[in-house]
Enzyme design. Sequence first.
Site, PDB file in Angstrom:
ATOM      1  N   TYR A   1     -14.578  -0.167   9.165  1.00  0.00           N
ATOM      2  CA  TYR A   1     -13.149   0.189   9.254  1.00  0.00           C
ATOM      3  C   TYR A   1     -12.645  -0.057  10.676  1.00  0.00           C
ATOM      4  CZ  TYR A   1      -9.078   3.359   9.484  1.00  0.00           C
ATOM      5  OH  TYR A   1      -7.835   3.912   9.674  1.00  0.00           O
TER       6      TYR A   1
ATOM      7  N   GLY B   1       0.835  -1.202   0.000  1.00  0.00           N
ATOM      8  CA  GLY B   1       0.000   0.000   0.000  1.00  0.00           C
ATOM      9  C   GLY B   1       0.867   1.249   0.000  1.00  0.00           C
TER      10      GLY B   1
ATOM     11  N   ASP C   1       2.426  -1.594  -4.680  1.00  0.00           N
ATOM     12  CA  ASP C   1       1.030  -1.162  -4.677  1.00  0.00           C
ATOM     13  C   ASP C   1       0.290  -1.925  -5.775  1.00  0.00           C
ATOM     14  OD1 ASP C   1      -0.187   1.491  -3.043  1.00  0.00           O
ATOM     15  OD2 ASP C   1      -1.466   0.616  -4.608  1.00  0.00           O
TER      16      ASP C   1
ATOM     17  N   LYS D   1     -10.090  -2.799  12.194  1.00  0.00           N
ATOM     18  CA  LYS D   1      -8.874  -2.371  12.909  1.00  0.00           C
ATOM     19  C   LYS D   1      -8.762  -3.078  14.261  1.00  0.00           C
ATOM     20  CE  LYS D   1      -6.803   0.194   9.960  1.00  0.00           C
ATOM     21  NZ  LYS D   1      -5.530  -0.301   9.404  1.00  0.00           N
TER      22      LYS D   1
ATOM     23  N   ILE E   1      -4.127  11.901  10.187  1.00  0.00           N
ATOM     24  CA  ILE E   1      -2.770  12.311   9.805  1.00  0.00           C
ATOM     25  C   ILE E   1      -2.846  13.403   8.741  1.00  0.00           C
ATOM     26  CG2 ILE E   1      -0.596  11.567   8.750  1.00  0.00           C
ATOM     27  CD1 ILE E   1      -1.019   8.840  10.031  1.00  0.00           C
TER      28      ILE E   1
ATOM     29  N   GLY F   1      -0.294   5.159  -0.967  1.00  0.00           N
ATOM     30  CA  GLY F   1      -1.310   5.892  -0.199  1.00  0.00           C
ATOM     31  C   GLY F   1      -0.723   7.080   0.530  1.00  0.00           C
ATOM     32  N   GLN F   2      -1.572   7.731   1.380  1.00  0.00           N
ATOM     33  CA  GLN F   2      -1.145   8.951   2.075  1.00  0.00           C
ATOM     34  C   GLN F   2       0.086   8.700   2.939  1.00  0.00           C
ATOM     35  OE1 GLN F   2      -3.648  10.269   5.317  1.00  0.00           O
ATOM     36  NE2 GLN F   2      -2.751  12.318   5.339  1.00  0.00           N
TER      37      GLN F   2
ATOM     38  N   ASP G   1      -0.882  -7.218  -5.543  1.00  0.00           N
ATOM     39  CA  ASP G   1      -2.203  -7.223  -4.911  1.00  0.00           C
ATOM     40  C   ASP G   1      -2.007  -7.922  -3.572  1.00  0.00           C
ATOM     41  OD1 ASP G   1      -5.558  -8.482  -5.760  1.00  0.00           O
ATOM     42  OD2 ASP G   1      -4.672  -7.725  -3.888  1.00  0.00           O
TER      43      ASP G   1
END
Length: 317
Positions: free
Chosen positions: A142, A8, A34, A146, A172, A11-12, A53
Amino acid sequence: MKKILVIGAAGQIGSELVPFLRNIYGAQYVVATDLHDNVMPELKETGPFEVLDAMDGKAMYDLVKKYNIDTIFNLVAVLSAKGEANPQLSWKINMDCVFNALEISRQTRGAVFTPSSIGAFGPTTPPDHTPQDTVMRPTTIYGISKVAAELLGDYYYLKYGVDARGLRYPGIISNVTLPGGGTTDYAVEIYYEAIKNKNFMCNLSPGTYLDMMYMPDALNAAVQLMEADPGTLIHRNCFNVTAMSFDPEMIATAIRKHIPEFRIDYDVDPIKQAIANSWPNSMDDSAARKEWFWRAKYDLQTMTADMIEKLTVKLQK
Ligand code: VAH
C-alpha cells in the site's frame, strides 16, 4: 464551474466527499462512480452515478468525455492491511487507477486529486514531526503504491503540466461508511463498540501513536487544496496534513468522558501492529499551512463528542 468525476465513490472517503462536493459545485456537476451499483442510495439519488471499473482506462475516458469532466478525484485504493493479503492485486488496482486518471487528465487537460497516506512513510522515516520532504521507504505494498502514485503525479505535472495534487492523509475517522482493511480502522470501530457494547477489543497496542483526522477536516482539506492558487504551491504530491496524534488509551479516555463505564482491552493483530510501528507518530504539516493555509478544525475531544452524538442517533435506527 468544475465538472468532477469521483472514482471509488462508495468507500469511506467517497461516500462523504460526493455529497460534500455536490453541495459546493452543484449535484449535476459531480459524477459518482464505483465498481457496482449496490451503493448507498444518496450517491445515486442526489446526482449522476455510473458503474465504472477504474482499471478500465477506455471506460473512464468515455465517462470523462460524456460528462465533460475537468477534475478527477481518484479514491480507489486497497488499504494497508488488506493489501498485504494479496500484494500483487493491490499493486495492480492501486496503480492502474492512478495511471488511468493521470493519463486521461493529460489527454483532456484535466486536474487530478489522488490521496496519499502516512502509509507512504516507513521505519527509516523520522517518526516525530515527520517532515514534508524526507526518507520514504514504506514496507507495505500500500505504502509503496502510494509513493509511486506521488511520484507519478509529480511526473505528469512536470512533463505534461497535468494539475495533479494530493494529500498524505492520516487515519480518517468518520460515522457514515466504515473503512475496510486499514490499519487505523480501530479508531472508527472503537466508537461503534463503545456505544453498542461499552467495551472494545483493540487490535493495536497501547502506546501506538498515529496521526488521525476527522472526516469533515479531510473533506475540507481536499477541496481547499484543489481550489488553491497553483502559483502558491511549492509541493503537489503530496502534502502532509494532520489534525491530531493519539494512541488507543487516549481515545479510550476521551470516550469515557461521555461513556464513563467504557472499557478497552487488547488483542493485538501482529500484521496491523507491524504496519503501525512502521508509520510516523506525528507529521509536520507546516508546508500545507504555509502554501494553502491548511488548518484542522477538530481535535480528539471535539471529534469524540461529535462521533458519539451522531453514532448514538445512527445506531438507534
Ligand atoms: C489504512 N486508513 O489504515 C488507511 C490509511 C493512514 C492510514 O491510509 O490503511
